[in-house]
Design a protein around this motif. Structure first.
Motif, PDB file in Angstrom:
ATOM      1  N   GLY A 126      41.186  42.930  42.732  1.00  8.57           N
ATOM      2  CA  GLY A 126      42.323  42.790  41.834  1.00  8.57           C
ATOM      3  C   GLY A 126      42.803  44.124  41.301  1.00  8.57           C
ATOM      4  O   GLY A 126      42.098  45.126  41.349  1.00  8.57           O
ATOM      5  N   GLY A 127      43.998  44.134  40.779  1.00  3.27           N
ATOM      6  CA  GLY A 127      44.597  45.350  40.231  1.00  3.27           C
ATOM      7  C   GLY A 127      46.097  45.159  40.119  1.00  3.27           C
ATOM      8  O   GLY A 127      46.647  44.132  40.538  1.00  3.27           O
ATOM      9  N   GLN A 128      46.771  46.116  39.573  1.00 10.17           N
ATOM     10  CA  GLN A 128      48.196  45.984  39.333  1.00 10.17           C
ATOM     11  C   GLN A 128      48.995  45.815  40.622  1.00 10.17           C
ATOM     12  O   GLN A 128      49.914  44.998  40.697  1.00 10.17           O
ATOM     13  N   SER A 129      48.634  46.564  41.668  1.00 11.01           N
ATOM     14  CA  SER A 129      49.376  46.450  42.928  1.00 11.01           C
ATOM     15  C   SER A 129      49.181  45.071  43.552  1.00 11.01           C
ATOM     16  O   SER A 129      50.130  44.498  44.108  1.00 11.01           O
ATOM     17  N   TRP A 130      47.966  44.539  43.464  1.00 13.44           N
ATOM     18  CA  TRP A 130      47.698  43.190  43.975  1.00 13.44           C
ATOM     19  C   TRP A 130      48.486  42.156  43.187  1.00 13.44           C
ATOM     20  O   TRP A 130      49.076  41.239  43.757  1.00 13.44           O
ATOM     21  N   LYS A 131      48.517  42.328  41.876  1.00 14.90           N
ATOM     22  CA  LYS A 131      49.257  41.398  41.020  1.00 14.90           C
ATOM     23  C   LYS A 131      50.747  41.422  41.361  1.00 14.90           C
ATOM     24  O   LYS A 131      51.398  40.364  41.451  1.00 14.90           O
TER      25      LYS A 131
ATOM     26  N   TYR B  23      45.154  32.687  35.070  1.00 10.03           N
ATOM     27  CA  TYR B  23      45.055  33.110  36.466  1.00 10.03           C
ATOM     28  C   TYR B  23      45.807  34.420  36.684  1.00 10.03           C
ATOM     29  O   TYR B  23      45.294  35.342  37.337  1.00 10.03           O
ATOM     30  N   ARG B  24      47.008  34.504  36.165  1.00 12.49           N
ATOM     31  CA  ARG B  24      47.808  35.722  36.357  1.00 12.49           C
ATOM     32  C   ARG B  24      47.098  36.946  35.781  1.00 12.49           C
ATOM     33  O   ARG B  24      47.188  38.045  36.329  1.00 12.49           O
ATOM     34  N   ASP B  25      46.393  36.732  34.687  1.00 11.57           N
ATOM     35  CA  ASP B  25      45.649  37.851  34.090  1.00 11.57           C
ATOM     36  C   ASP B  25      44.538  38.334  35.014  1.00 11.57           C
ATOM     37  O   ASP B  25      44.249  39.524  35.080  1.00 11.57           O
ATOM     38  N   THR B  26      43.918  37.397  35.737  1.00  7.81           N
ATOM     39  CA  THR B  26      42.814  37.793  36.625  1.00  7.81           C
ATOM     40  C   THR B  26      43.296  38.645  37.789  1.00  7.81           C
ATOM     41  O   THR B  26      42.525  39.431  38.342  1.00  7.81           O
ATOM     42  N   LEU B  27      44.551  38.506  38.166  1.00  8.23           N
ATOM     43  CA  LEU B  27      45.076  39.262  39.303  1.00  8.23           C
ATOM     44  C   LEU B  27      45.009  40.761  39.072  1.00  8.23           C
ATOM     45  O   LEU B  27      44.859  41.536  40.008  1.00  8.23           O
ATOM     46  N   GLY B  28      45.117  41.158  37.804  1.00  4.04           N
ATOM     47  CA  GLY B  28      45.066  42.577  37.484  1.00  4.04           C
ATOM     48  C   GLY B  28      43.671  43.096  37.184  1.00  4.04           C
ATOM     49  O   GLY B  28      43.499  44.278  36.864  1.00  4.04           O
TER      50      GLY B  28
ATOM     51  N   THR C 152      40.501  44.673  38.010  1.00  7.06           N
ATOM     52  CA  THR C 152      39.971  45.511  39.091  1.00  7.06           C
ATOM     53  C   THR C 152      38.498  45.228  39.383  1.00  7.06           C
ATOM     54  O   THR C 152      37.968  45.697  40.392  1.00  7.06           O
ATOM     55  N   GLY C 153      37.846  44.463  38.523  1.00  6.05           N
ATOM     56  CA  GLY C 153      36.441  44.129  38.741  1.00  6.05           C
ATOM     57  C   GLY C 153      36.242  42.861  39.540  1.00  6.05           C
ATOM     58  O   GLY C 153      35.111  42.498  39.866  1.00  6.05           O
ATOM     59  N   MET C 154      37.343  42.165  39.872  1.00  2.07           N
ATOM     60  CA  MET C 154      37.231  40.907  40.599  1.00  2.07           C
ATOM     61  C   MET C 154      37.505  41.142  42.086  1.00  2.07           C
ATOM     62  O   MET C 154      38.567  41.640  42.455  1.00  2.07           O
ATOM     63  N   VAL C 155      36.531  40.788  42.915  1.00  2.00           N
ATOM     64  CA  VAL C 155      36.662  40.916  44.363  1.00  2.00           C
ATOM     65  C   VAL C 155      36.811  39.519  44.957  1.00  2.00           C
ATOM     66  O   VAL C 155      35.972  38.649  44.733  1.00  2.00           O
ATOM     67  N   LEU C 156      37.892  39.305  45.700  1.00  2.00           N
ATOM     68  CA  LEU C 156      38.136  38.002  46.321  1.00  2.00           C
ATOM     69  C   LEU C 156      37.428  37.923  47.668  1.00  2.00           C
ATOM     70  O   LEU C 156      37.613  38.785  48.529  1.00  2.00           O
ATOM     71  N   ASN C 157      36.621  36.893  47.827  1.00  2.00           N
ATOM     72  CA  ASN C 157      35.871  36.676  49.062  1.00  2.00           C
ATOM     73  C   ASN C 157      35.797  35.166  49.279  1.00  2.00           C
ATOM     74  O   ASN C 157      35.250  34.440  48.451  1.00  2.00           O
ATOM     75  N   SER C 158      36.361  34.704  50.384  1.00  2.00           N
ATOM     76  CA  SER C 158      36.455  33.260  50.629  1.00  2.00           C
ATOM     77  C   SER C 158      35.156  32.618  51.095  1.00  2.00           C
ATOM     78  O   SER C 158      35.026  31.392  51.059  1.00  2.00           O
TER      79      SER C 158
END
Length: 222
Positions: free
Chosen positions: A62-67, A89-94, A96-102
């Motif tokens: 996550g981070g600003q560019s991803w958001k 949810y929108r807050d989590t997009l920014g 940077t400590g959250m890594v998305l892994n399916s």
């Protein structure tokens, strides 16, 4: 599109709706009400195939560019489907400590299928946990919290998800990709009906936000 032959070896005439999904795919969240309708009406006629949108090799932080990348897509999905993407949810997009892994949530959904065909039920719960509650469903502790809240046997669930392991989940993803190639599927979600060993793709985007027409389609085709 013309049907293609199935190599599943299934000689039964029962129709199956195959659903290629990813728990972290916004468009899959967009069709969640349609999937729920199928599961309610034909619980034994839907089969899930995890796709692996985000893997360790293609993980997203996550981070600003991803958001900024995701937000207009989510807004379009919400406009078409009526599904809500919360502020949490929108807050989590920014973050940077959250890594998305399916892989972990897909493993959890496979386990839910083993534990009494609860896979569609858990997929919906994970989508709501992510898109409504803003929880990180790529985190194992979060997953265990969710399944406990849903009333699953947490010890059995944790044991099974450990047994699945990396090799099994990779085999699952490979089988999904092979199936996608066979039916000329494009991304997530992909839905197709298997009937008499033939597959027919469904243009599910035509039914976004139109549950009445989808209900009639399912009634006529399953």
């Amino acid at each position: 599109m013309a049907p293609v032959a199935s190599n599943s070896g299934n000689t039964q005439s029962t129709k199956i709706l195959h659903y290629v999904y990813d728990p972290l795919c916004g468009w899959c969240y967009g069709i969640a009400p349609l999937i729920e309708m199928v599961n309610n009406a034909f619980p034994n006629s839907i089969k899930l195939h995890g796709g692996g949108l985000f893997t360790p090799a293609r993980a997203v932080t996550g981070g600003q560019s991803w958001k900024e990348h995701v937000t207009p897509i989510d807004e379009r999905i919400s406009q078409l489907s009526g599904q809500v993407f919360s502020h949490a949810y929108r807050d989590t997009l920014g973050n940077t400590g959250m890594v998305l892994n399916s892989l972990l949530p897909i493993s959890a959904i496979i386990v839910a299928g083993i534990m009494g065909k609860q896979d569609v039920y858990l997929l919906k719960a994970l989508q709501e946990a992510y898109y409504l509650d803003g929880l990180n469903i790529s985190d194992k502790d979060t997953l265990l919290f969710i399944v406990k809240k849903l009333g699953f046997d947490v010890e059995q669930f944790a044991s099974l998800i450990t047994e699945i392991g990396e090799t099994h989940i990779q085999q699952h993803l490979n089988q999904t990709q092979q199936l996608m190639a066979q039916v000329n599927g494009r991304g997530f979600p992909t839905l197709f009906i298997e009937d008499n060993q033939k597959y027919r793709l469904i243009s599910v985007e035509n039914y976004l936000g139109d549950t009445k027409r989808w209900q009639q389609f399912i009634k006529d085709n399953l």
